[in-house]
Scaffold this motif. Sequence first.
Motif, PDB file in Angstrom:
ATOM      1  N   CYS B 155      24.552  20.896 -10.929  1.00 33.56           N
ATOM      2  CA  CYS B 155      25.078  20.264  -9.718  1.00 33.56           C
ATOM      3  C   CYS B 155      24.021  19.298  -9.193  1.00 33.56           C
ATOM      4  CB  CYS B 155      25.394  21.349  -8.686  1.00 33.56           C
ATOM      5  SG  CYS B 155      26.219  20.748  -7.201  1.00 33.56           S
ATOM      6  N   SER B 156      24.363  18.007  -9.122  1.00 33.25           N
ATOM      7  CA  SER B 156      23.373  17.012  -8.708  1.00 33.25           C
ATOM      8  C   SER B 156      24.039  15.880  -7.955  1.00 33.25           C
ATOM      9  CB  SER B 156      22.641  16.467  -9.946  1.00 33.25           C
ATOM     10  OG  SER B 156      21.629  15.565  -9.560  1.00 33.25           O
ATOM     11  N   PRO B 157      23.605  15.573  -6.714  1.00 32.41           N
ATOM     12  CA  PRO B 157      22.665  16.337  -5.889  1.00 32.41           C
ATOM     13  C   PRO B 157      23.164  17.781  -5.724  1.00 32.41           C
ATOM     14  CG  PRO B 157      23.146  14.219  -4.862  1.00 32.41           C
ATOM     15  CD  PRO B 157      24.082  14.364  -6.018  1.00 32.41           C
ATOM     16  N   ASN B 158      22.211  18.699  -5.675  1.00 35.37           N
ATOM     17  CA  ASN B 158      22.575  20.111  -5.738  1.00 35.37           C
ATOM     18  C   ASN B 158      23.108  20.668  -4.420  1.00 35.37           C
ATOM     19  OD1 ASN B 158      22.646  22.657  -7.139  1.00 35.37           O
ATOM     20  ND2 ASN B 158      20.875  23.298  -5.927  1.00 35.37           N
ATOM     21  N   ASN B 159      24.158  21.467  -4.535  1.00 37.67           N
ATOM     22  CA  ASN B 159      24.638  22.323  -3.456  1.00 37.67           C
ATOM     23  C   ASN B 159      23.992  23.683  -3.724  1.00 37.67           C
ATOM     24  OD1 ASN B 159      26.092  24.038  -1.804  1.00 37.67           O
ATOM     25  ND2 ASN B 159      28.121  23.331  -2.478  1.00 37.67           N
ATOM     26  N   PRO B 160      23.084  24.184  -2.882  1.00 37.08           N
ATOM     27  CA  PRO B 160      22.926  23.896  -1.452  1.00 37.08           C
ATOM     28  C   PRO B 160      21.756  23.004  -1.050  1.00 37.08           C
ATOM     29  CG  PRO B 160      21.799  25.934  -1.967  1.00 37.08           C
ATOM     30  CD  PRO B 160      22.362  25.406  -3.269  1.00 37.08           C
ATOM     31  N   ASP B 161      20.824  22.671  -1.921  1.00 36.57           N
ATOM     32  CA  ASP B 161      19.556  22.113  -1.411  1.00 36.57           C
ATOM     33  C   ASP B 161      19.393  20.615  -1.601  1.00 36.57           C
ATOM     34  OD1 ASP B 161      19.130  22.037  -4.085  1.00 36.57           O
ATOM     35  OD2 ASP B 161      17.250  23.169  -4.078  1.00 36.57           O
ATOM     36  N   GLY B 162      20.374  19.926  -2.178  1.00 43.21           N
ATOM     37  CA  GLY B 162      20.308  18.476  -2.278  1.00 43.21           C
ATOM     38  C   GLY B 162      19.397  17.947  -3.374  1.00 43.21           C
ATOM     39  N   ALA B 163      18.797  18.845  -4.174  1.00 48.77           N
ATOM     40  CA  ALA B 163      17.870  18.381  -5.212  1.00 48.77           C
ATOM     41  C   ALA B 163      18.604  17.603  -6.300  1.00 48.77           C
ATOM     42  CB  ALA B 163      17.151  19.583  -5.832  1.00 48.77           C
ATOM     43  N   ILE B 164      17.918  16.606  -6.859  1.00 48.20           N
ATOM     44  CA  ILE B 164      18.443  15.874  -8.011  1.00 48.20           C
ATOM     45  C   ILE B 164      18.081  16.678  -9.256  1.00 48.20           C
ATOM     46  CG2 ILE B 164      18.405  13.701  -9.289  1.00 48.20           C
ATOM     47  CD1 ILE B 164      19.556  13.566  -6.405  1.00 48.20           C
ATOM     48  N   ARG B 165      19.078  16.963 -10.078  1.00 43.73           N
ATOM     49  CA  ARG B 165      18.868  17.909 -11.171  1.00 43.73           C
ATOM     50  C   ARG B 165      19.276  17.363 -12.524  1.00 43.73           C
ATOM     51  NH1 ARG B 165      20.830  23.944  -9.407  1.00 43.73           N
ATOM     52  NH2 ARG B 165      18.952  24.485  -8.227  1.00 43.73           N
ATOM     53  N   ASP B 166      18.597  17.874 -13.539  1.00 45.04           N
ATOM     54  CA  ASP B 166      19.042  17.721 -14.919  1.00 45.04           C
ATOM     55  C   ASP B 166      19.249  19.118 -15.494  1.00 45.04           C
ATOM     56  OD1 ASP B 166      19.049  14.875 -15.339  1.00 45.04           O
ATOM     57  OD2 ASP B 166      16.860  14.934 -15.203  1.00 45.04           O
ATOM     58  N   ALA B 167      19.879  19.180 -16.657  1.00 43.61           N
ATOM     59  CA  ALA B 167      20.021  20.462 -17.344  1.00 43.61           C
ATOM     60  C   ALA B 167      18.635  20.992 -17.698  1.00 43.61           C
ATOM     61  CB  ALA B 167      20.867  20.289 -18.596  1.00 43.61           C
ATOM     62  N   VAL B 168      18.442  22.311 -17.589  1.00 47.75           N
ATOM     63  CA  VAL B 168      17.148  22.890 -17.971  1.00 47.75           C
ATOM     64  C   VAL B 168      17.216  23.533 -19.359  1.00 47.75           C
ATOM     65  CG1 VAL B 168      16.526  23.322 -15.571  1.00 47.75           C
ATOM     66  CG2 VAL B 168      17.561  25.167 -16.902  1.00 47.75           C
ATOM     67  N   LEU B 169      18.414  23.831 -19.833  1.00 46.25           N
ATOM     68  CA  LEU B 169      18.549  24.429 -21.162  1.00 46.25           C
ATOM     69  C   LEU B 169      18.980  23.374 -22.175  1.00 46.25           C
ATOM     70  CD1 LEU B 169      20.513  27.699 -20.244  1.00 46.25           C
ATOM     71  CD2 LEU B 169      18.043  27.416 -20.529  1.00 46.25           C
ATOM     72  N   SER B 170      18.649  23.634 -23.427  1.00 42.97           N
ATOM     73  CA  SER B 170      19.135  22.741 -24.483  1.00 42.97           C
ATOM     74  C   SER B 170      19.178  23.515 -25.786  1.00 42.97           C
ATOM     75  CB  SER B 170      18.230  21.515 -24.636  1.00 42.97           C
ATOM     76  OG  SER B 170      16.920  21.921 -24.961  1.00 42.97           O
ATOM     77  N   SER B 171      20.362  23.581 -26.364  1.00 37.23           N
ATOM     78  CA  SER B 171      20.493  24.149 -27.709  1.00 37.23           C
ATOM     79  C   SER B 171      21.768  23.599 -28.287  1.00 37.23           C
ATOM     80  CB  SER B 171      20.533  25.679 -27.676  1.00 37.23           C
ATOM     81  OG  SER B 171      21.860  26.148 -27.656  1.00 37.23           O
ATOM     82  N   GLY B 172      21.866  23.638 -29.590  1.00 40.08           N
ATOM     83  CA  GLY B 172      23.050  23.079 -30.244  1.00 40.08           C
ATOM     84  C   GLY B 172      24.329  23.731 -29.790  1.00 40.08           C
ATOM     85  N   ALA B 173      24.256  25.043 -29.507  1.00 34.74           N
ATOM     86  CA  ALA B 173      25.477  25.766 -29.181  1.00 34.74           C
ATOM     87  C   ALA B 173      25.792  25.741 -27.687  1.00 34.74           C
ATOM     88  CB  ALA B 173      25.364  27.215 -29.656  1.00 34.74           C
ATOM     89  N   GLY B 174      24.835  25.324 -26.852  1.00 33.17           N
ATOM     90  CA  GLY B 174      25.050  25.319 -25.417  1.00 33.17           C
ATOM     91  C   GLY B 174      25.756  24.054 -24.955  1.00 33.17           C
ATOM     92  N   LYS B 175      26.435  24.173 -23.811  1.00 38.66           N
ATOM     93  CA  LYS B 175      27.140  23.027 -23.248  1.00 38.66           C
ATOM     94  C   LYS B 175      26.771  22.914 -21.776  1.00 38.66           C
ATOM     95  CE  LYS B 175      29.949  22.742 -26.917  1.00 38.66           C
ATOM     96  NZ  LYS B 175      29.777  21.683 -27.916  1.00 38.66           N
ATOM     97  N   ALA B 176      26.814  21.690 -21.261  1.00 40.71           N
ATOM     98  CA  ALA B 176      26.554  21.481 -19.840  1.00 40.71           C
ATOM     99  C   ALA B 176      27.791  20.902 -19.160  1.00 40.71           C
ATOM    100  CB  ALA B 176      25.368  20.548 -19.647  1.00 40.71           C
ATOM    101  N   VAL B 177      28.026  21.344 -17.928  1.00 36.47           N
ATOM    102  CA  VAL B 177      29.065  20.766 -17.077  1.00 36.47           C
ATOM    103  C   VAL B 177      28.349  20.171 -15.869  1.00 36.47           C
ATOM    104  CG1 VAL B 177      31.088  21.234 -15.643  1.00 36.47           C
ATOM    105  CG2 VAL B 177      30.778  22.456 -17.816  1.00 36.47           C
ATOM    106  N   HIS B 178      28.521  18.875 -15.637  1.00 34.90           N
ATOM    107  CA  HIS B 178      27.841  18.207 -14.528  1.00 34.90           C
ATOM    108  C   HIS B 178      28.768  18.078 -13.330  1.00 34.90           C
ATOM    109  CE1 HIS B 178      24.857  17.352 -17.610  1.00 34.90           C
ATOM    110  NE2 HIS B 178      24.033  17.027 -16.638  1.00 34.90           N
ATOM    111  N   ASP B 179      28.411  18.770 -12.276  1.00 33.42           N
ATOM    112  CA  ASP B 179      29.173  18.745 -11.030  1.00 33.42           C
ATOM    113  C   ASP B 179      28.547  17.663 -10.149  1.00 33.42           C
ATOM    114  OD1 ASP B 179      30.285  19.185  -8.540  1.00 33.42           O
ATOM    115  OD2 ASP B 179      29.968  21.360  -8.571  1.00 33.42           O
ATOM    116  N   LEU B 180      29.211  16.511 -10.085  1.00 34.13           N
ATOM    117  CA  LEU B 180      28.650  15.354  -9.372  1.00 34.13           C
ATOM    118  C   LEU B 180      29.408  15.086  -8.070  1.00 34.13           C
ATOM    119  CD1 LEU B 180      27.960  12.953 -12.402  1.00 34.13           C
ATOM    120  CD2 LEU B 180      26.502  14.741 -11.431  1.00 34.13           C
TER     121      LEU B 180
END
Lengths: 377, 377
Positions: B155-180
């Motif tokens: 979530c970026s800007p993040n709910n609740p703290d407003g931080a700008i975020r990127d994914a912290v995990l990375s692997s071939g089998a993992g997926k990210a959903v970006h809540d903008l």
Amino acid sequence: MPDSSAVHFTNAFDIRSVGCSGDPTMFEAFWRETGDAAELVIPGWQTMSYFSDVGNVCWFMEPLFDQQVRRLHRTVGNAAVDGYHVLVGTGSTQLFMAALYALSPADADQPTSVVSTAPYYSSYPAVTDFLRSGLFRWAGDANSFVGDSYIELVCSPNNPDGAIRDAVLSSGAGKAVHDLAYYWPQYTPITRRADHDIMLFTVSKSTGHAGTRIGWALVKDREVARRMTKFVELNTIGVSKDSQLRAAKVLGAVSDGYDVGGGGASRHRLFDFGRRKMVERWRMLREAAAASGAFSLPAETSGQCNFANETAANNPAFAWLRCDREDVEDCAGFLRGHKILTRSGNQFGADPRYVRVSMLDRDDAYDIFISRLASLK
Amino acid sequence: MPDSSAVHFTNAFDIRSVGCSGDPTMFEAFWRETGDAAELVIPGWQTMSYFSDVGNVCWFMEPLFDQQVRRLHRTVGNAAVDGYHVLVGTGSTQLFMAALYALSPADADQPTSVVSTAPYYSSYPAVTDFLRSGLFRWAGDANSFVGDSYIELVCSPNNPDGAIRDAVLSSGAGKAVHDLAYYWPQYTPITRRADHDIMLFTVSKSTGHAGTRIGWALVKDREVARRMTKFVELNTIGVSKDSQLRAAKVLGAVSDGYDVGGGGASRHRLFDFGRRKMVERWRMLREAAAASGAFSLPAETSGQCNFANETAANNPAFAWLRCDREDVEDCAGFLRGHKILTRSGNQFGADPRYVRVSMLDRDDAYDIFISRLASLK
């Protein structure tokens, strides 16, 4: 309750028929004639909040929608509303899931069994199981169910075959959900004021506004109503207020048509329009089946309609058509080969010699279906 | 993404504050000023069918909504749309669930783990787990996750703290959903055109129309888009067309305000209105926190906004407030005692010395909140 496999419907006109979607476009003609009686105007600043009525169990429900639902049921006499909570949902499908959530004990070891008498609406198993919930699980035909803990879905008049139904199971631990989507005067005589614990309705089948995605539940028990509301809160954080206001306007226009003291115009009587259409379409269908000789239909039933104050036939929104040809075991496949799209009986837990056909399409599509069916031998 | 515990908000004015609901009523003032630019008129016969666009992956999406979503993203430059499928949902919450459904392998032995970096939006665990799905399961803070198969919510800007975020995990089998949901110019500088595989947006936070319950997803992969659509089909058989048309009208009015060639009126510029409001409210909040001495806030950050073509501050839609008093371990409880309703940090996987405060309430409620906060020592 509408039909979640509707997406498979093909829109190309050369194979278009009454289709399998149950899309209630038949009613468009009525609403075009009502002019601005059901027109909605929404200013840019209206209904921006999540909240509609914070004092209500269903905090996201517009009070005007609640009022018009109760008024219409009082006008028609098809369901009791005094002492009931009205809940709004994104179509009755959402409220169906909400009822499963509300009625499944949170502390059970096993998922609660969900059953319905075959032939049952094909979306019941699909919607019950698609998330593989640990709370509830589809368990098939109610007639073969053994156990004490269950949720029985009772659809009356039934989708797909139009039968008038009661619950077949009874135990202290079991619960019933009554899906009354089709319990309106255009489809069936209103023989009694239904007063079950949970009753589901939708504008899709009552007024034809499927795209508005508004259903409602009448719920006796406050705790069940609270848990169903919680489901909708977690699932979609409420229900479109624009659609609620539109549904209120449309339901109000239907009641106005029968408000004699208020000068209701007879040309604005939805159930009269719907009844005429359904009677005519069933007549055409029975003639086509007879002309063909290859198909049979459920026998016509009738009863005393307390709303119309006369004897009226049951005119189901779907035809449950059986192919009597001995060389045809897959009626849907046979009809598809003749450019008639239907849904196979096996999707309803029944014999694939049966298919379900929507009776609510526009006139042009319905006429094509009838002429194609009559020509099949 | 909006806030599913909103129902706990108390409407009685004597304890009313900026509240915990995130109800974006701040924007009402703007839309009152736009007159009929965003007014919608729907005749009784319109959009009655289940279908909107049978050739589209998202067959229940109004083409006008698709067009206005793409136009607005091109105007703002906050997300790529070329080569993406647009999907519509009943709020972005429904599309969040749709993404979990689409990204969870149907044949997995175990539910897929769903994670997000703490503090994370409090609805993520609640919405993931309320049906106890066998497909996916909440697994907590992404920073402590171990494994190869996961869905990371960013979530970026993040709910609740407003931080700008990127994914912290990375692997071939993992997926990210970006809540903008909050990646709009009133809240944060638009520093890049986001181009993630799945991006979620909502009218609740972009224009303030929470009650309309319309969200959208931009999805790169066709098969993921198809499965997300299937979820919405099974969950609610599509999305209110009335709300889609209203959202299209509202988004169009926002773009019109910036359409210089088309003579966009400067008083109709939503993001300018929103930015001014947010800058002013954050100034008031920082002054109140300083006057009190008992609270601290995240440091202000800023960046080059490609939309406004100037340096702009990050003005989060929520304040992530920390109570610095040593005798207060439960900041939400402490504030509640002073008639300020907030949501506790522990609901976000964080320290209960923190609370989340909505910055989007109406002026009168916000002013009361500020004066109460400033008076606390």
